[in-house]
Design an enzyme around this catalytic site. Structure first.
Site, PDB file in Angstrom:
ATOM      1  N   HIS A  12       0.868  -1.184   0.000  1.00  0.00           N
ATOM      2  CA  HIS A  12       0.000   0.000   0.000  1.00  0.00           C
ATOM      3  C   HIS A  12       0.899   1.226   0.000  1.00  0.00           C
ATOM      4  O   HIS A  12       1.300   1.721   1.053  1.00  0.00           O
ATOM      5  CB  HIS A  12      -0.921  -0.040   1.231  1.00  0.00           C
ATOM      6  N   GLU A 195     -11.476   3.310   5.378  1.00  0.00           N
ATOM      7  CA  GLU A 195     -10.469   4.230   5.947  1.00  0.00           C
ATOM      8  C   GLU A 195     -11.258   5.309   6.684  1.00  0.00           C
ATOM      9  O   GLU A 195     -11.272   5.353   7.903  1.00  0.00           O
ATOM     10  CB  GLU A 195      -9.596   4.816   4.829  1.00  0.00           C
TER      11      GLU A 195
HETATM   12  N1  ADE Z   1      -4.441   8.726  -2.040  1.00  0.00           N
HETATM   13  C1  ADE Z   1      -3.237   8.807  -1.492  1.00  0.00           C
HETATM   14  N2  ADE Z   1      -3.286   8.414  -0.199  1.00  0.00           N
HETATM   15  C2  ADE Z   1      -4.567   8.078   0.055  1.00  0.00           C
HETATM   16  C3  ADE Z   1      -5.260   7.594   1.194  1.00  0.00           C
HETATM   17  N3  ADE Z   1      -4.648   7.376   2.367  1.00  0.00           N
HETATM   18  N4  ADE Z   1      -6.578   7.376   1.094  1.00  0.00           N
HETATM   19  C4  ADE Z   1      -7.220   7.597  -0.060  1.00  0.00           C
HETATM   20  N5  ADE Z   1      -6.617   8.049  -1.156  1.00  0.00           N
HETATM   21  C5  ADE Z   1      -5.296   8.272  -1.102  1.00  0.00           C
HETATM   22 ZN    ZN Z   2      -3.666   4.752   0.379  1.00  0.00          ZN
END
Ligand code: ADE
Ligand code: ZN
Length: 331
Positions: A12, A195
């Site tokens: 990631h 998230e």
């Molecule tokens: N693009 C870059 N980092 C990100 C993240 N943590 N969440 C969503 N989009 C992203």
């Molecule tokens: Zn990300």
């Protein structure tokens, strides 16, 4: 002699999120771009975020300095050099083509520039690589489809597709068609979910988009049945501890749910997300969770092994990396 870092796979990692201030200023100068900051220190002082969107605003703005194939190759090569020093042996790298094509940079410049650095990665840095093309979920479904079609001549360089950017209000189901096309082209599929967005987005990403991994996935903990499913189906979750604190998904590292996720039997991995912005690369994330959460060596070894188990690797290569993890001696 300092201890060798734990061997890991980074699953990631947004390549644009590895743009360190020093390179941003060098590229700005080379490309005649004016940044709204006088010095690298002043820019670093802007890295104080209240949520995902406040980070994304700066992240997209700074990309203005990336214009040529050489720029993208230099960005990726710089990341790979830093990652190698932190023990990364395999990297599956996200990129955001729409953030560049929207500024008039052709998709071929982005992909071939990144590809040039990745072609030399094994030899220069001892890191095997994959490239994962992400769609911006706050852009339209049509824009994602156009981007996929524009990338077709370059698909030999692309291993998978992903979904990122502003999550809330942009559910995975919006991108059903483009993920279907990617599946038909034989590509792997992953998506950011849970998230900032709700647990239902994780379920949708699995059921509607057919993803094989969930990026972040923290909010699965709000749905016990989903946790049970993720554990039973061995769906990997690519967790990014320093990112979660910097973007205020979690108040402090000491309160990070990583131990809870491990105890629930989830296949979690530790990653850096956007290391230039969030205070560290992979080994920094491992070190931070070790200190803040009191993780022991065998737990760290398990997390490293998980990263290779969750990687898009052939079985022979995976076995080789897992043997390296098993043989690692902590200093
Ligand atoms: N693009 C870059 N980092 C990100 C993240 N943590 N969440 C969503 N989009 C992203
Ligand atoms: Zn990300």
């Amino acid at each position: 002699m300092p201890a060798k870092p734990l061997p890991t796979a980074e699953l990631h990692l947004h390549i644009e999120g590895t743009l360190e201030p020093e390179l941003a200023f060098a590229l700005a100068e080379r490309n005649g771009v004016t940044l709204p900051y006088a010095t690298t220190d002043e820019l670093r002082r802007a890295y104080s975020f209240s949520d995902l969107q406040s980070f994304l605003d700066l992240y997209y703005a700074l990309m203005a300095v990336l214009r040529t194939e050489d720029d993208f190759a230099e960005l990726a090569d710089g990341y790979l050099a830093r990652a190698a020093a932190q023990g990364v042996r395999h990297a599956e790298i996200f990129f955001d083509p729409q953030a560049h094509t929207a500024r008039g940079v052709p998709i071929g410049v982005v992909i071939e520039g990144l590809g040039r650095a990745l072609d030399r990665s094994e030899e220069r840095h001892g890191i095997s690589t994959r490239l994962i093309m992400c769609f911006l979920r706050d852009e339209s479904a049509e824009s994602a489809l156009e981007t996929f079609e524009a990338a077709r001549p370059h698909l030999r360089r692309i291993h998978g597709v992903g979904l990122d950017s502003a999550e809330v209000g942009n559910p995975p189901s919006k991108f059903r068609e483009v993920f279907q096309r990617a599946a038909e082209a034989g590509l792997h599929r992953v998506a950011h979910a849970g998230e900032e967005g709700p647990a239902e987005y994780i379920t949708e990403a699995l059921d509607v988009l057919g993803v094989e991994r969930i990026d972040h996935g923290l909010r699965c903990l709000e749905d016990a049945a989903l946790v049970e499913r993720l554990a039973r189906e061995r769906v990997p979750l690519t967790v990014c501890p320093l990112s979660n604190v910097r973007l205020r998904c979690v108040d402090t590292l000491a309160e990070h749910p990583l131990p809870k996720m491990i105890d629930a039997g989830l296949l979690v991995t530790v990653n850096s997300d956007d290391p230039a912005y969030f205070g560290g690369y992979v080994a920094d994330n491992f070190g931070a969770v070790k200190d803040a959460l009191g993780l022991d060596h065998e737990t760290l070894r398990m997390l490293a092994a998980n990263s290779f188990k969750a990687a898009f690797l052939d079985e022979q290569t995976r076995a080789g990396y897992l043997a390296e993890v098993a043989a690692h001696r902590f200093g």
